[in-house]
Design an enzyme around this catalytic site. Sequence first.
Site, short mmCIF file in Angstrom:
data_model
loop_
_atom_site.label_atom_id
_atom_site.label_comp_id
_atom_site.label_asym_id
_atom_site.label_seq_id
_atom_site.Cartn_x
_atom_site.Cartn_y
_atom_site.Cartn_z
N TYR B 120 0.63 -0.86 0.23
CA TYR B 120 -0.08 -0.46 0.11
C TYR B 120 1.02 0.87 0.20
CZ TYR B 120 -4.48 -2.19 0.25
OH TYR B 120 -6.20 -3.13 -0.01
N GLU B 216 4.05 -28.75 16.69
CA GLU B 216 3.02 -28.04 15.37
C GLU B 216 1.79 -27.01 15.88
OE1 GLU B 216 1.83 -31.12 12.61
OE2 GLU B 216 0.82 -30.25 11.08
N ASP B 268 1.99 -33.93 13.24
CA ASP B 268 1.51 -35.04 13.01
C ASP B 268 1.61 -35.88 12.24
OD1 ASP B 268 -0.33 -33.84 14.17
OD2 ASP B 268 -1.69 -32.93 12.67
#
Lengths: 388, 388
Positions: B120, B216, B268
């Site tokens: 921006y 995680e 995982d």
Amino acid sequence: MAKKKTAKKVAQPARSDSSEKVKLTPRDKKTIGSLTNLADSVVSAAQKTRDPKLEIPTRSLSNVRYNKSQRILEMGKNTTARQLFNLNQAKSYMQTMLAASGCKRLVESGKTTSIRGLYYLMKHTIAGTKEETFSDQAESDPIIEDLEVLLNSLREELHLYAQQRGSMVGNIILNDKGDTIDCSRMGSGGYGIPSIVEEDVIQFVECGADFVLHVEKDTVWQRFNEDKFWKKHNCILTHGSGQPPRGVRRLLHRLNNELKLPIYCVFDNDPWGYYIYSVIKQGSINLAYESKRMAVPDAKFLGLCAVDYERCNLNPSVQIALNDTDRKRAKQIAKYPWFEHKKTWQKEIAKLLENGFKLEVEALISQGLSYVTEEYVPQRLEEQRWLD
Amino acid sequence: MAKKKTAKKVAQPARSDSSEKVKLTPRDKKTIGSLTNLADSVVSAAQKTRDPKLEIPTRSLSNVRYNKSQRILEMGKNTTARQLFNLNQAKSYMQTMLAASGCKRLVESGKTTSIRGLYYLMKHTIAGTKEETFSDQAESDPIIEDLEVLLNSLREELHLYAQQRGSMVGNIILNDKGDTIDCSRMGSGGYGIPSIVEEDVIQFVECGADFVLHVEKDTVWQRFNEDKFWKKHNCILTHGSGQPPRGVRRLLHRLNNELKLPIYCVFDNDPWGYYIYSVIKQGSINLAYESKRMAVPDAKFLGLCAVDYERCNLNPSVQIALNDTDRKRAKQIAKYPWFEHKKTWQKEIAKLLENGFKLEVEALISQGLSYVTEEYVPQRLEEQRWLD
């Protein structure tokens, strides 16, 4: 760098849920009472040779109403029966009892877990069959919500936590599980707002802040924290990484309710920004039963407003065109009961649609690196220019 | 609750970038030097009546190689010319200079912003035309990456921050912009890991921890923090809300590199978990040039492993079937140069494919509410059973 001395302990493996003695809080005792009553109702129905059933408050939109005097969403009185001896309801009846038993185990052991954790805790193949208790989490989540309304216990009281995202800095000292957290000395990182912020976890120790500034995004929060906005304006600065998770909403509620701090919100000028404000203010339609403990009906919408494009003299290049979904959402939000009769909000949403574009808070940077922290927000606070 | 006394100040509106005098750090001075050299090269080319051009190190996969001795990804020596007087390159040449000028403004004013903020800041319609400097952020992000490699400056050195997500608790005391943060007294919420953790922002004051456990997900982190795992095992506990953002990776790198703390990861058991580990360990393929400041080649993968399904005696109901994308990703990851010749990893990935299912860390709850913190991780640490 000095080496900090710490006694090194070797963990004791334990098969039980907890190796330490658990001290239940008054809130825990109340929750266990509700859970036990639920179990007792099955026994007492059986003893009276009646069919065990639950009367679960209905969580559909038809049973949600806007309480104009309290200015929050609340549930109506409709309930739905859930019976054990009914082929269509037996599975969900047993799932409800299984969830209750899982929560009792959590509360009694003084531990908490996520709704995904509870799902795994309850999930198993029923002995002698190929039937699973839950096939996926989409099946267990609504059961947890049923349990919340059935027991009139917030999820947090059932020892279930949600995502932890959102940070806080500012002129307040908390006690978090025995640790003193001075939020005016939290550097650039800030204090991570926990998922469970009930009174027995978080106590307010000292607060000199005059208000809370809640911004939508962590990136905007970083700008405000870097400029020490909270120090210059004697406030507390929070964000919720988009739609704030339960812990952040509950904390805003407590800061407003217990410490009487006004809550000012700075969101993008788009239907999503309006929606996030609406959830903070009145509660979420899906989880209307939580509103009395989560909603902040007094929260003010400081910006960005659709008129800011002209007021702040922004360059046309910062416009992001509205798409069909945006226009549809904006019209839906205009019809929310708490916006429907407010001229200011009707004007705001009409102006957004007339503009035909959205504006992000970050776009204000084109007016100066710290325009948002040094001019935009201070001016609106001073002029008391906000939407309510 | 006591009222904390604080002097209330009224902010001074300011049109300039900063109302306070800025003290540049040595790192800032170096960055400004690089930015100024870049600008000078244009002037000197013009004075010699040569065409201004940049030689930008190529960021494509073909120019990325795995450095076996340092065990990190790094960029090769290929560069791509970007010329001002070339119709195809003029726009991106000018965008690169615009980004450099925006970063110089940030560094000189002692402020930071997000890559969206910089977009921006640079975005405007070029006077007298309908041409915009950047049409969207997808156009400015690669230019920023070009600038990083061109100047050999990390994004953080250009005063650009990324998302802030990830928390830390444990036996370490930091200094964060003058505030002392004792991570062993951060309650349930923890310290929010900032996006910029360079030496001039974060200094390590005291550390008694023996290692870092990085998990995680925030929900798993909450379980470990609630059980005070870091206290029992004298460590530091971090998470990165999935794939860790730059601040978390850079902090892990510093903890490993400067304090010599081993980093153990718990993810995982799925291709996504392997991938996150790979990014922490070797760096990301897209941003290979950052690896020497971000990667932790020594990081260990503690679990979950595909054999854990049998080892931990898990119920079949916790299996989540692999889909085609999972199988494809797993095979791709098996061919990563740092996994390709490691028997342990080949065995691990083969076992995942043979299992035909994924496992989430949360699934361990079926073996006990705190099985993961009291048995799973301690056993693996004690037996030094991990993948490397």
